[in-house]
Design a protein around this motif. Structure first.
Motif, PDB file in Angstrom:
ATOM      1  N   TRP A  95       0.874  -1.069  -0.056  1.00  0.00           N
ATOM      2  CA  TRP A  95      -0.159  -0.139  -0.125  1.00  0.00           C
ATOM      3  C   TRP A  95       0.804   1.334  -0.059  1.00  0.00           C
ATOM      4  O   TRP A  95       1.974   1.315   0.627  1.00  0.00           O
ATOM      5  CB  TRP A  95      -0.964  -0.047   1.491  1.00  0.00           C
ATOM      6  CG  TRP A  95      -2.091  -1.070   1.266  1.00  0.00           C
ATOM      7  CD1 TRP A  95      -2.256  -2.089   0.441  1.00  0.00           C
ATOM      8  CD2 TRP A  95      -2.789  -1.262   2.245  1.00  0.00           C
ATOM      9  NE1 TRP A  95      -3.205  -3.047   0.840  1.00  0.00           N
ATOM     10  CE2 TRP A  95      -3.604  -2.273   1.921  1.00  0.00           C
ATOM     11  CE3 TRP A  95      -2.972  -0.544   3.594  1.00  0.00           C
ATOM     12  CZ2 TRP A  95      -4.695  -2.881   2.715  1.00  0.00           C
ATOM     13  CZ3 TRP A  95      -4.105  -1.191   4.243  1.00  0.00           C
ATOM     14  CH2 TRP A  95      -5.067  -2.078   4.093  1.00  0.00           C
ATOM     15  N   PRO A  96       0.466   2.426  -0.471  1.00  0.00           N
ATOM     16  CA  PRO A  96       1.134   3.383  -0.565  1.00  0.00           C
ATOM     17  C   PRO A  96       1.053   4.350   0.789  1.00  0.00           C
ATOM     18  O   PRO A  96       0.047   3.968   1.631  1.00  0.00           O
ATOM     19  CB  PRO A  96       0.638   4.419  -1.500  1.00  0.00           C
ATOM     20  CG  PRO A  96      -1.046   3.990  -1.730  1.00  0.00           C
ATOM     21  CD  PRO A  96      -0.784   2.670  -1.395  1.00  0.00           C
ATOM     22  N   ASP A  97       2.209   5.010   1.445  1.00  0.00           N
ATOM     23  CA  ASP A  97       2.063   5.713   2.560  1.00  0.00           C
ATOM     24  C   ASP A  97       1.096   6.542   2.781  1.00  0.00           C
ATOM     25  O   ASP A  97       1.020   7.313   1.710  1.00  0.00           O
ATOM     26  CB  ASP A  97       3.516   6.173   2.818  1.00  0.00           C
ATOM     27  CG  ASP A  97       4.927   5.132   2.806  1.00  0.00           C
ATOM     28  OD1 ASP A  97       4.529   4.194   3.322  1.00  0.00           O
ATOM     29  OD2 ASP A  97       5.838   5.675   2.538  1.00  0.00           O
ATOM     30  N   TYR A  98       0.493   6.759   3.972  1.00  0.00           N
ATOM     31  CA  TYR A  98      -0.678   7.596   4.198  1.00  0.00           C
ATOM     32  C   TYR A  98       0.196   8.955   4.566  1.00  0.00           C
ATOM     33  O   TYR A  98       1.051   8.954   5.427  1.00  0.00           O
ATOM     34  CB  TYR A  98      -1.456   6.977   5.364  1.00  0.00           C
ATOM     35  CG  TYR A  98      -2.543   7.922   5.706  1.00  0.00           C
ATOM     36  CD1 TYR A  98      -3.621   8.242   4.936  1.00  0.00           C
ATOM     37  CD2 TYR A  98      -2.381   8.646   6.924  1.00  0.00           C
ATOM     38  CE1 TYR A  98      -4.444   8.953   5.137  1.00  0.00           C
ATOM     39  CE2 TYR A  98      -3.508   9.617   7.408  1.00  0.00           C
ATOM     40  CZ  TYR A  98      -4.645   9.809   6.747  1.00  0.00           C
ATOM     41  OH  TYR A  98      -5.564  10.636   6.767  1.00  0.00           O
ATOM     42  N   THR A  99      -0.479   9.945   3.920  1.00  0.00           N
ATOM     43  CA  THR A  99       0.186  11.482   4.262  1.00  0.00           C
ATOM     44  C   THR A  99      -1.086  12.291   4.848  1.00  0.00           C
ATOM     45  O   THR A  99      -0.880  13.436   4.835  1.00  0.00           O
ATOM     46  CB  THR A  99       0.676  12.156   2.814  1.00  0.00           C
ATOM     47  OG1 THR A  99      -0.268  12.165   1.901  1.00  0.00           O
ATOM     48  CG2 THR A  99       1.818  11.118   2.317  1.00  0.00           C
ATOM     49  N   GLY A 100      -2.100  11.944   5.093  1.00  0.00           N
ATOM     50  CA  GLY A 100      -3.400  12.703   5.675  1.00  0.00           C
ATOM     51  C   GLY A 100      -2.984  12.964   7.182  1.00  0.00           C
ATOM     52  O   GLY A 100      -1.960  12.734   7.770  1.00  0.00           O
ATOM     53  N   VAL A 101      -4.092  13.587   7.819  1.00  0.00           N
ATOM     54  CA  VAL A 101      -3.896  14.004   9.024  1.00  0.00           C
ATOM     55  C   VAL A 101      -3.747  12.574   9.935  1.00  0.00           C
ATOM     56  O   VAL A 101      -4.581  11.601   9.760  1.00  0.00           O
ATOM     57  CB  VAL A 101      -5.270  14.788   9.408  1.00  0.00           C
ATOM     58  CG1 VAL A 101      -5.505  14.952  11.015  1.00  0.00           C
ATOM     59  CG2 VAL A 101      -5.710  15.889   8.440  1.00  0.00           C
ATOM     60  N   THR A 102      -3.372  13.048  11.025  1.00  0.00           N
ATOM     61  CA  THR A 102      -3.064  11.609  12.079  1.00  0.00           C
ATOM     62  C   THR A 102      -4.360  12.029  13.178  1.00  0.00           C
ATOM     63  O   THR A 102      -4.249  13.129  14.010  1.00  0.00           O
ATOM     64  CB  THR A 102      -1.745  11.623  12.480  1.00  0.00           C
ATOM     65  OG1 THR A 102      -0.753  11.393  11.416  1.00  0.00           O
ATOM     66  CG2 THR A 102      -1.657  10.435  13.725  1.00  0.00           C
ATOM     67  N   LEU A 103      -5.131  10.977  13.582  1.00  0.00           N
ATOM     68  CA  LEU A 103      -5.899  11.371  14.698  1.00  0.00           C
ATOM     69  C   LEU A 103      -5.507  10.689  16.052  1.00  0.00           C
ATOM     70  O   LEU A 103      -4.942   9.708  15.826  1.00  0.00           O
ATOM     71  CB  LEU A 103      -7.185  10.585  14.368  1.00  0.00           C
ATOM     72  CG  LEU A 103      -8.021  11.315  12.991  1.00  0.00           C
ATOM     73  CD1 LEU A 103      -9.266  10.663  12.680  1.00  0.00           C
ATOM     74  CD2 LEU A 103      -8.234  12.738  13.403  1.00  0.00           C
ATOM     75  N   VAL A 104      -5.372  11.469  17.183  1.00  0.00           N
ATOM     76  CA  VAL A 104      -5.361  10.749  18.245  1.00  0.00           C
ATOM     77  C   VAL A 104      -6.585  10.708  19.251  1.00  0.00           C
ATOM     78  O   VAL A 104      -7.172  11.788  19.420  1.00  0.00           O
ATOM     79  CB  VAL A 104      -4.127  11.879  18.869  1.00  0.00           C
ATOM     80  CG1 VAL A 104      -3.963  11.217  20.345  1.00  0.00           C
ATOM     81  CG2 VAL A 104      -2.893  11.963  18.148  1.00  0.00           C
TER      82      VAL A 104
END
Length: 165
Positions: A95-104
């Motif tokens: 899968w391609p790397d995820y570059t979106g917002v990281t949710l905590v």
């Protein structure tokens, strides 16, 4: 359909498809409007399936109750879901790397799944440990533990009070 046997159609307007039904055990009088797909019980509108009152009206007037079932419940609509092709996801390493917002996650908002619920009672002076004094074991009369946690209590890990070990 079995529960529909306790319902009697009192009055009806066949032209407008409006019926008044009487539930025998509860003495309720409800109005069923087949043209608008409404019943006073509310189940017909919410579930979009014929309730027992609708089934009774259909049986009384020799109507097919299945025409009042919403299309989403019909097998032809369910089969449409499986017409689309499913693309396999493959190995996660490709899968391609995820570059979106990281949710905590906020752990304070998480529901507690196990254990007893947290007590919400307010303690008063009778509940205070200092006023009552330290905890005294009723078995050995020593302070700091209860009878259930007494080291002299008989059991697999405790010592018997009679002196036998």
């Amino acid at each position: 359909m079995q529960r529909a046997g306790n319902i009697v159609v009192n009055r009806f307007d066949r032209r407008n498809e409006v019926f008044e039904v009487h539930e025998i055990p509860s003495e309720k009088v409800l109005v069923v409007d087949l043209a608008r797909r409404r019943c006073d019980c509310g189940h017909f509108q919410v579930e979009q399936l014929p309730c027992r009152n609708v089934i009774t009206c259909c049986a009384n007037q020799r109507l097919d109750w299945q025409i009042y079932v919403n299309d989403v419940y019909k097998m032809s609509e369910i089969q449409k879901v499986y017409r689309e092709k499913f693309v396999p996801l493959g190995d996660t390493e490709t899968w391609p790397d995820y570059t979106g917002v990281t949710l905590v996650a906020n752990l304070a908002l998480r529901r507690k799944s196990k254990g007893c619920p947290k007590s919400t009672c307010y303690l008063n002076e009778m509940d205070s440990q200092e006023i009552r004094g330290p905890r005294v074991c009723r078995l050995c009369r020593n302070q700091g533990h209860s009878r259930s946690r007494c080291p002299q209590r008989a059991g697999p890990s405790g010592v018997d009070c009679s002196g036998a070990s």
